[in-house]
Motif scaffolding. Structure first.
Motif, PDB file in Angstrom:
ATOM      1  N   GLU A 105      -2.522 -14.196  -7.694  1.00 14.26           N
ATOM      2  CA  GLU A 105      -2.679 -15.424  -8.472  1.00 14.26           C
ATOM      3  C   GLU A 105      -1.850 -15.365  -9.758  1.00 14.26           C
ATOM      4  N   ALA A 106      -1.662 -14.156 -10.277  1.00 12.12           N
ATOM      5  CA  ALA A 106      -0.878 -13.964 -11.495  1.00 12.12           C
ATOM      6  C   ALA A 106       0.610 -13.757 -11.191  1.00 12.12           C
ATOM      7  N   LYS A 107       1.007 -14.033  -9.951  1.00 12.43           N
ATOM      8  CA  LYS A 107       2.400 -13.908  -9.515  1.00 12.43           C
ATOM      9  C   LYS A 107       2.950 -12.497  -9.693  1.00 12.43           C
ATOM     10  N   CYS A 108       2.133 -11.521  -9.339  1.00 15.80           N
ATOM     11  CA  CYS A 108       2.561 -10.122  -9.421  1.00 15.80           C
ATOM     12  C   CYS A 108       2.706  -9.561  -8.011  1.00 15.80           C
ATOM     13  N   ILE A 109       3.865  -9.050  -7.723  1.00 15.25           N
ATOM     14  CA  ILE A 109       4.129  -8.394  -6.447  1.00 15.25           C
ATOM     15  C   ILE A 109       3.822  -6.910  -6.625  1.00 15.25           C
ATOM     16  N   ASN A 110       3.112  -6.332  -5.678  1.00 10.86           N
ATOM     17  CA  ASN A 110       2.775  -4.907  -5.738  1.00 10.86           C
ATOM     18  C   ASN A 110       3.421  -4.186  -4.575  1.00 10.86           C
ATOM     19  N   ILE A 111       4.187  -3.164  -4.884  1.00 11.19           N
ATOM     20  CA  ILE A 111       4.816  -2.329  -3.867  1.00 11.19           C
ATOM     21  C   ILE A 111       4.408  -0.893  -4.161  1.00 11.19           C
ATOM     22  N   VAL A 112       3.574  -0.344  -3.297  1.00 13.48           N
ATOM     23  CA  VAL A 112       3.123   1.028  -3.504  1.00 13.48           C
ATOM     24  C   VAL A 112       3.410   1.846  -2.246  1.00 13.48           C
ATOM     25  N   ALA A 113       3.801   3.084  -2.470  1.00 13.30           N
ATOM     26  CA  ALA A 113       4.074   4.000  -1.361  1.00 13.30           C
ATOM     27  C   ALA A 113       3.196   5.230  -1.539  1.00 13.30           C
TER      28      ALA A 113
ATOM     29  N   PRO B 196       6.818 -14.350 -12.925  1.00 17.31           N
ATOM     30  CA  PRO B 196       6.570 -13.361 -11.871  1.00 17.31           C
ATOM     31  C   PRO B 196       6.850 -11.940 -12.360  1.00 17.31           C
ATOM     32  N   THR B 197       6.025 -11.017 -11.920  1.00 14.54           N
ATOM     33  CA  THR B 197       6.199  -9.610 -12.268  1.00 14.54           C
ATOM     34  C   THR B 197       6.103  -8.776 -11.003  1.00 14.54           C
ATOM     35  N   CYS B 198       6.438  -7.508 -11.136  1.00 18.39           N
ATOM     36  CA  CYS B 198       6.405  -6.610  -9.991  1.00 18.39           C
ATOM     37  C   CYS B 198       5.938  -5.233 -10.448  1.00 18.39           C
ATOM     38  N   PHE B 199       5.038  -4.647  -9.672  1.00 17.01           N
ATOM     39  CA  PHE B 199       4.579  -3.279  -9.905  1.00 17.01           C
ATOM     40  C   PHE B 199       5.051  -2.446  -8.719  1.00 17.01           C
ATOM     41  N   ILE B 200       5.829  -1.405  -8.992  1.00 20.94           N
ATOM     42  CA  ILE B 200       6.331  -0.529  -7.931  1.00 20.94           C
ATOM     43  C   ILE B 200       5.905   0.895  -8.257  1.00 20.94           C
ATOM     44  N   SER B 201       5.319   1.569  -7.281  1.00 14.83           N
ATOM     45  CA  SER B 201       4.881   2.945  -7.497  1.00 14.83           C
ATOM     46  C   SER B 201       5.118   3.777  -6.253  1.00 14.83           C
ATOM     47  N   ASP B 202       5.869   4.836  -6.411  1.00 13.00           N
ATOM     48  CA  ASP B 202       6.021   5.828  -5.354  1.00 13.00           C
ATOM     49  C   ASP B 202       4.962   6.902  -5.590  1.00 13.00           C
ATOM     50  N   GLU B 203       4.516   7.535  -4.544  1.00 15.50           N
ATOM     51  CA  GLU B 203       3.456   8.548  -4.630  1.00 15.50           C
ATOM     52  C   GLU B 203       2.228   7.972  -5.327  1.00 15.50           C
TER      53      GLU B 203
END
Length: 153
Positions: A98-106, A73-80
């Motif tokens: 499907e690639a088990k990537c969580i995306n958190i964008v603001a 599992p991976t995670c992509f976090i981006s502010d702005e």
């Protein structure tokens, strides 16, 4: 590995700072942080952030090619996020689960993304592929209307 908690300076030593690509980062469970002042390095930070984001996304989607691999599992976090959004974002968000990537964008608003991309269809595709959304106070009518449509109210 990232923090040296018992040391006077909790950050890695300069000799330990290296980047061998996102494959190495993902396989070893490391964290990559881009912290550039966009007010000071406007164009440079956008170029570097867009490159890192696209390189990360390519590596995540590459994991889907090898069906027998154990996908970490991976995670992509981006502010702005509106500062770094690209047209390929919708495709990545659609496949990244499907690639088990969580995306958190603001972002400030949907209009901020629209001002960057200049394509309403692409903005709607990106928003649609971000499955869970939180909205806070906004005066932006486009964002309000889109949120109301998604909520059915």
């Amino acid at each position: 590995e990232f923090f040296r908690l018992n040391a006077p300076n909790p950050y890695p030593l300069k000799k330990d700072l290296n980047f061998f690509g996102f494959n190495d980062v993902m396989n070893k469970g490391k964290i990559v942080v881009l912290n550039m002042n966009i007010a000071e390095y406007k164009n440079l930070s956008k170029v570097i952030a867009a490159y890192l984001k696209l390189d990360f996304q390519s590596e995540v989607l590459h994991k889907l090619i090898n069906i027998n691999s154990n996908i970490r599992p991976t995670c992509f976090i981006s502010d702005e996020y509106h500062e770094y959004v690209t047209l390929s974002g919708a495709n990545f968000f659609a496949q990244s689960r499907e690639a088990k990537c969580i995306n958190i964008v603001a972002t400030q608003s949907y209009t901020s993304i629209l001002n960057t991309l200049k394509d309403q269809a692409s903005v709607k595709a990106i928003i649609q592929n971000l499955v869970n959304k939180l909205w806070f106070r906004t005066d932006d009518l486009f964002t309000i209307e889109e949120a109301q449509k998604q909520l059915g109210k």
